[in-house]
Scaffold this motif. Structure first.
Motif: not given
Length: 348
Positions: A33, A37, A40, A63
């Motif tokens: 995760d 993030e 991205v 996302i």
């Protein structure tokens, strides 16, 4: 009666395949995760990651993209196309050692009839990669016209079997052979052999319907592609249906380059493999990018130019896809690192 109907409905909901429900937490994917993030931007702020084990979804993160959103997957198409060819091997319509000249005599007339199907699908046929004239991408040609043009005008730059050059020309020839031996269009054949039994939707939209880009033209979703990967992980079966023989899947995942010199490759190494090799070698439509100390394949993948990155983990019975649409080649290193973290979480 009402209670029975509700009970039946619940059963149908909770028995759905992969992308419907994530299994209870078994693994710690917090590092995955965090990396997604953090990274991205490498995915142009649109990515979805799906991972299943033994046919059950164990990880999903999106996302600005979902499992049902469709995109052009570029070279991730090669694995799907390789599966079609292996289905014809299962049907004894072709052998990987059959030569082009057996099916397309025009290649024999121009001194290329001795190339075999194995070489076509492992990028060792002797072509430069793409045809210089880009026949396989032309929308003004039919499939037959494009392949005949390769026969006449695209030169061999190496003896077949000696040198690896990644591209689209050789797979285009193999796809045309598939049409010739079956009498069916490529999309019809793909639907019949792979898409329908895997309950997936995927369309070869490039170059055009009359000249489908075998090596890079598929439009599909992460959820659909994951079903194909689960079939591979399950040694050729999907949801109880036999799609490919075990031997066909095993052959797909083997090194088919047979010692060829790796000359032109977009994927020279995988620094996130537990045992990095000096060069990543190729099977039928997929890269053998994670191996053990003896060189035995543990994971294979088929990344595309625009960032979509499917893989299968034979050791852990895992299928996964990192699905996106990015600028060419900007996200592959991140995707390999994500795969490493997933592997580590599962093997803890």
């Amino acid at each position: 009666m009402k209670k029975l109907l509700i009970y039946a409905l619940l059963i149908s909901i909770f028995s759905c395949k992969t992308t419907d429900t994530i299994q209870p937490d078994t693994y710690d994917f917090s590092a995955v995760d965090a990396l997604i993030e953090k990274s991205v931007e490498a995915y142009e702020n649109n990515v979805v990651v799906l991972v299943s084990k033994n046919g059950k979804l164990i990880y999903q993160k999106g996302i600005n993209l979902t499992a049902t959103d469709s995109r052009l997957i570029a070279s991730a198409s090669k694995w799907l196309s390789g599966a079609v060819m292996m289905s014809l091997v299962d049907d004894k319509k072709i052998s990987l050692d059959d030569t082009i000249g057996k099916f397309l005599p025009i290649f024999s007339r121009y001194g290329k009839g001795h190339i075999n199907i194995r070489q076509l699908f492992s990028h060792t046929a002797g072509f430069a990669g793409d045809s210089p004239q880009k026949y396989e991408y032309r929308t003004d040609l039919t499939f037959a016209e494009a392949v005949d043009s390769i026969a006449v005008y695209t030169p061999l730059i190496h003896a077949p079997g000696t040198t690896f050059n990644y591209g689209s020309a050789s797979m285009h020839i193999a796809g045309r052979i598939a049409e010739v031996v079956t009498g069916k269009s490529w999309q019809t054949l793909f639907n019949e052999k792979i898409a329908t039994p895997c309950d997936m939707k995927a369309t070869y939209i490039l170059s055009s319907l009359k000249n489908p880009l075998i090596a890079g033209g598929v439009w599909t979703s992460a959820g659909d592609y994951l079903k194909f990967l689960e079939m591979i992980v399950n040694k050729g079966t999907y949801n109880g249906k036999r799609v490919l023989s075990e031997s066909a899947v095993e052959e797909m995942l083997k090194d088919q380059t047979r010692g060829a010199v790796i000359e032109g490759t977009p994927y020279p190494s995988n620094l996130y493999s537990p045992h990095p090799t000096s060069v990543v070698r190729y099977g039928i439509g997929n890269w053998r990018d994670v191996v053990d100390a003896s060189g035995n394949g543990l994971e294979t993948s088929s990344p595309g130019l625009f960032g979509t990155h499917p893989w299968q983990d034979s050791k852990n019975k895992v299928a996964g896809i990192i699905f996106t649409k990015t600028e060419p080649r900007q996200s592959n290193a991140t995707s390999l690192q994500i795969r490493e973290l997933i592997r580590q979480a599962i093997e803890k």
